[in-house]
Design an enzyme around this catalytic site. Structure first.
Site, PDB file in Angstrom:
ATOM      1  N   GLU A  63       0.779  -1.230   0.000  1.00 22.99           N
ATOM      2  CA  GLU A  63       0.000   0.000   0.000  1.00 22.99           C
ATOM      3  C   GLU A  63       0.814   1.285   0.000  1.00 22.99           C
ATOM      4  OE1 GLU A  63      -3.433   0.311  -0.206  1.00 22.99           O
ATOM      5  OE2 GLU A  63      -3.192  -1.792  -0.747  1.00 22.99           O
ATOM      6  N   SER A  76     -41.981 -36.327  40.502  1.00 22.05           N
ATOM      7  CA  SER A  76     -41.400 -36.733  41.778  1.00 22.05           C
ATOM      8  C   SER A  76     -40.068 -36.066  42.080  1.00 22.05           C
ATOM      9  CB  SER A  76     -41.214 -38.257  41.806  1.00 22.05           C
ATOM     10  OG  SER A  76     -42.463 -38.896  41.874  1.00 22.05           O
TER      11      SER A  76
END
Length: 822
Positions: A182, A459
């Protein structure tokens, strides 16, 4: 001789001047000229001379002596006296030359003025341009959710997948690769590229390519502070900001901010997110080859993705490495040996809630972070770059998923499962499974979180009933009548039966717990008081007093909000059937409740978040540490003691006969079918609840067509999970005796001879038979039981709508009789 000489020079003080006669003898006009030259008379002009007494013309203005006046000078550019408008001797040609000589000077002056004005303008604009600080740039950062180790990622959340890092946290080869691609002169340029500016301007004018021409500083300015519009005004702002930024910040600061801002594709903003997305590593670990792959992506992320365009990506990859060699950033031999690195497949943006069971964990984390003590907004969570460490243990979570998948392989598709494991010492969730999927675009796919679904526990609720009794004068040695069937005063004509009609006319509460006798625990809840049992259970399991109407909770039906928990829906009344688990709870609440027993009666608030830090690692808060002494240590001890034989009697003992307290549970749908099955158990280090049922209230059977009990598929999942997570850990003892003596008056006399318990051929001994729950008739008093239990299902009672507590979504109005626990 005439009074004066008409040819004489007229001077001030020479007396009055006589005008010459007009041409061709016309009187009244004329002109004077030097040297006797007669001036032509002005066109159609007439001069009237007034004379004084001597016949001389009167003077027009004051002058020298004699009243004379000076000679008249012809005005510049106007008509000359005597009628001529042109100067004598060819004046027109001479003026034109003078004008031509003045134009270059005018142009030069104008140009210099423009330069001065431009310089002033540039100076003023430069001086008044304010460069935003990097800290003021609001770049959304990805929030990362970790497992309990704080290292292993569970999810990455955010509007953008971004994690800011310092320049020192980016490998030097990766930095050089991006500079090579770049801006090779980055460390020496003034922040802008003049040749690039000219090239970009020409491209804009001619419609050429808009790429190229920008330095890294300009790219950072554009991405952080401006837009990507290809306009002169945007470019103009970019130049001023870039120059000033280059003057006010170091190159290292600019490069660091650039690397955290640039987009690399696949939803990854910044080099840290890109390194993780493409290679599964941090930016500090990037190699030159990997850095070159990322450098290629900057110009066009989608077109240069190695997965979608491998040929083009590799063609651009090589020149980046070559440029690194030219700049002295890469050894030529290393370049020669370089190979294109493997890239992870594109699974879409890594931001967001993941699929699978972990997605449900993340949803719970998000919900918790929006409540106290954190109170974050959803925007805060998705943009602040938080580091969230959960309580969920990766190994235990994997064991939970494996246990569910292994046991449920080949079972009917309508069956749903939930597993939640909680740390008794902290309340932190260690493992969580609510569904195989957390989200789906297909509306036919069930994505309900069943770990949060309201289901009747059967239960498995009986330990809470026992705890309430122990706090009110009973002991685990208290004897009750466990024969079957039995009728109770709050439900005349609707007897309660035991599984397989098992008989125990004189059993201790511990024995009745092991054998899961309905008649014993229904009668016990009725004697102690249903409301007392409900309040005790709320304290132990951390249940709210009422369903919160303000909380956005899809698992709570709208017709339950604002009403009491553990009560008849919409009436706020609780009956004796609470003793055998008629009223709905969540699997996560069951795990938390049993964890309270394991922790000596201390209830720790259930939570998923261990800590929250910012992206720099600074801790911002920790998970809740709230705890209460829900029951006394003695009560917790005795409940645990009463549960120590259940797993072995249900053929679910742990490896090595490790001590464990547990309870099965089954909810009957009608006389022959079950709708819900549970297994809940704990050691001092972990409490685990497992539920199996269906999306609605429908019969559940296994692959062989048999009714599912708690000791069946749920027990198998629980057993495999517990054995896996406890393997290699030290064995921890459980209570070996009861501490509470109890009131002997609350016990029936011990029989002199033992009454043998009948066996059944269909259901396991510890599991009660499914029977039918009925809502009270309209004429029954509100304080009566909400769920009478009977061995039959009278059709006249089945018109009552189903209790919303057995479904995770609002119930329908269609009647559907339900049965009590097993």
């Amino acid at each position: 001789m005439p009074p004066h000489d008409e040819t004489a020079r007229v001077t001030p003080g020479g007396g009055a001047v006589r005008r010459p006669p007009p041409a061709r003898g016309r009187a009244g006009s004329g002109g004077s000229g030097a040297g006797g030259v007669r001036r032509p008379p002005p066109a159609r002009a007439r001069t009237t001379a007034s004379r004084d007494g001597g016949g001389r013309p009167a003077a027009r203005s004051g002058g020298g002596g004699g009243g004379g006046r000076p000679p008249v000078k012809p005005p510049t550019g106007g008509r000359r006296p005597g009628g001529s408008s042109r100067p004598p001797g060819g004046g027109k040609k001479k003026g034109a030359k003078q004008k031509r000589r003045r134009w270059p000077k005018v142009l030069a002056g104008a140009f210099l003025s423009m330069l001065v004005l431009l310089g002033v303008f540039v100076g003023v604009v430069y001086a008044t341009t304010e460069v935003p600080t990097p800290e003021s740039v609001q770049n959304d950062q990805t929030t990362v959710v970790y497992y309990a180790d704080g290292v292993t990622e569970m999810a990455r959340l955010g509007n953008e997948n971004r994690t800011n890092v310092t320049l020192g946290q980016v490998s030097e080869p990766a930095q050089n690769a991006i500079l090579a691609a770049e801006n090779r002169a980055f460390y020496t340029d003034p922040g802008i590229s003049f040749t690039g500016i000219v090239r970009a301007a020409w491209n804009n004018l001619t419609g050429g390519s808009t790429q190229g021409g920008s330095t890294i500083t300009q790219q950072y300015v554009k991405n952080a502070f401006l837009t990507s519009d290809q306009t002169f005004s945007r470019k103009f702002k970019e130049l001023f900001l870039a120059v000033k930024l280059d003057n006010e910040y170091s190159k290292e600061q600019i490069l660091e901010n650039y690397l955290n801002t640039i987009y690399f594709g696949r939803g990854a903003y910044g080099i840290e997110a890109a390194a993780n997305t493409y290679f599964g590593v941090s930016a500090a670990q990037l190699t030159p080859e990997q850095g070159a792959v990322l450098a290629v992506l900057i110009r066009n992320p989608s077109a240069n993705d190695p997965e979608t365009n491998p040929e083009g990506a590799q063609q651009r990859w090589g020149p980046v490495l070559d440029a690194m060699v030219e700049q002295g950033w890469l050894d030529a031999a290393a370049r020669e040996a370089a190979v294109y690195p493997a890239v992870l497949p594109n699974t879409g943006s890594s931001s967001g809630i993941p699929e699978g069971p972990e997605g449900l964990i993340v949803r719970q984390v998000l919900d918790e972070l929006q409540r106290q003590p954190f109170s974050y907004s959803r925007d805060d969570i998705y943009s602040a770059g938080l580091r969230i460490t959960t309580t969920v243990d990766k190994a235990k979570q994997d064991a939970a998923v494996a246990a569910v998948n292994d046991v449920m392989a080949g079972e009917p598709q309508n069956l749903q499962e939930a597993l939640v494991a909680v740390d008794p010492a902290t309340g932190g969730v260690l493992a969580y499974y609510g569904n195989a999927l957390s989200s789906s675009e297909d509306p036919a796919v069930d994505t309900t979180d069943y770990a949060q679904a309201l289901k009747p526990p059967g239960s498995s609720f009986k330990p809470y009933t026992l705890a309430a009794a122990l706090e009110n004068g009973y002991s685990v040695s208290t004897r009750r009548d466990g024969s079957s069937p039995q009728e109770f005063e709050d439900r005349p004509g609707l007897p309660v039966v035991n599984s397989g009609n098992a008989q125990c006319g004189n059993c201790t509460l511990k024995e009745a717990m092991t054998r899961s006798l309905n008649t014993t625990y229904y009668g016990l809840a009725y004697e102690v008081g249903p409301e007392v049992v409900a309040e005790t259970a709320r304290e132990i399991a951390g249940l709210p007093a009422t369903w919160d109407p303000n909380r956005d909770d899809p698992t709570v039906p709208t017709d339950l909000t604002g009403f009491e928990t553990l009560s008849i829906p919409t009436t706020n009344t609780t009956g004796g059937s609470i003793g055998i688990g008629e009223y709905a709870v969540r699997p996560i609440q069951q795990a938390a409740g049993f964890a309270t027993f394991a922790a000596g009666g201390v209830h720790h608030a259930t939570h998923f978040v261990a800590s929250v830090a910012d992206s720099a690692g600074t801790v911002l808060g920790t998970g809740t540490t709230a705890s209460t002494q829900a029951i006394s240590p003695e009560v917790a001890n005795d409940v645990t003691f009463a549960l120590t034989d259940v797993a072995a009697s249900s053929k679910l003992a742990l490896d090595g006969n490790r001590p464990v307290a547990a309870k099965t549970g089954t909810q009957g749908l009608d006389r022959t079918d079950n709708s819900d099955a549970w297994m809940v158990g704990y050691t001092p280090s972990i409490s685990t609840a497992v539920w199996i049922g269906a999306k609605g209230t429908e019969a559940i059977t296994n692959a062989r067509g048999n009714i599912i009990y708690g000791s069946g598929l749920p027990g198998e999942i629980w057993q495999q999970f517990m054995n896996t997570v406890l393997e290699g850990t030290p064995e921890q003892p459980l209570p070996s005796k009861a501490l509470i003596q109890g009131d002997p008056d609350r016990s029936i006399p011990e029989p002199t001879t033992e009454t043998p318990a009948p066996t059944t051929s269909e259901a396991p001994a510890p599991e009660p038979a499914p029977v039918t729950r009925q809502a009270p008739a309209p004429t029954r008093a509100p304080s009566s039981s909400s769920a009478p239990v009977t061995s039959q299902a009278p059709e006249v009672e089945e018109t009552v709508a189903p209790a919303p507590s057995v479904t995770p979504v609002p119930s329908t109005t269609a009647p559907s009789p339900t049965g009590p626990n097993g």
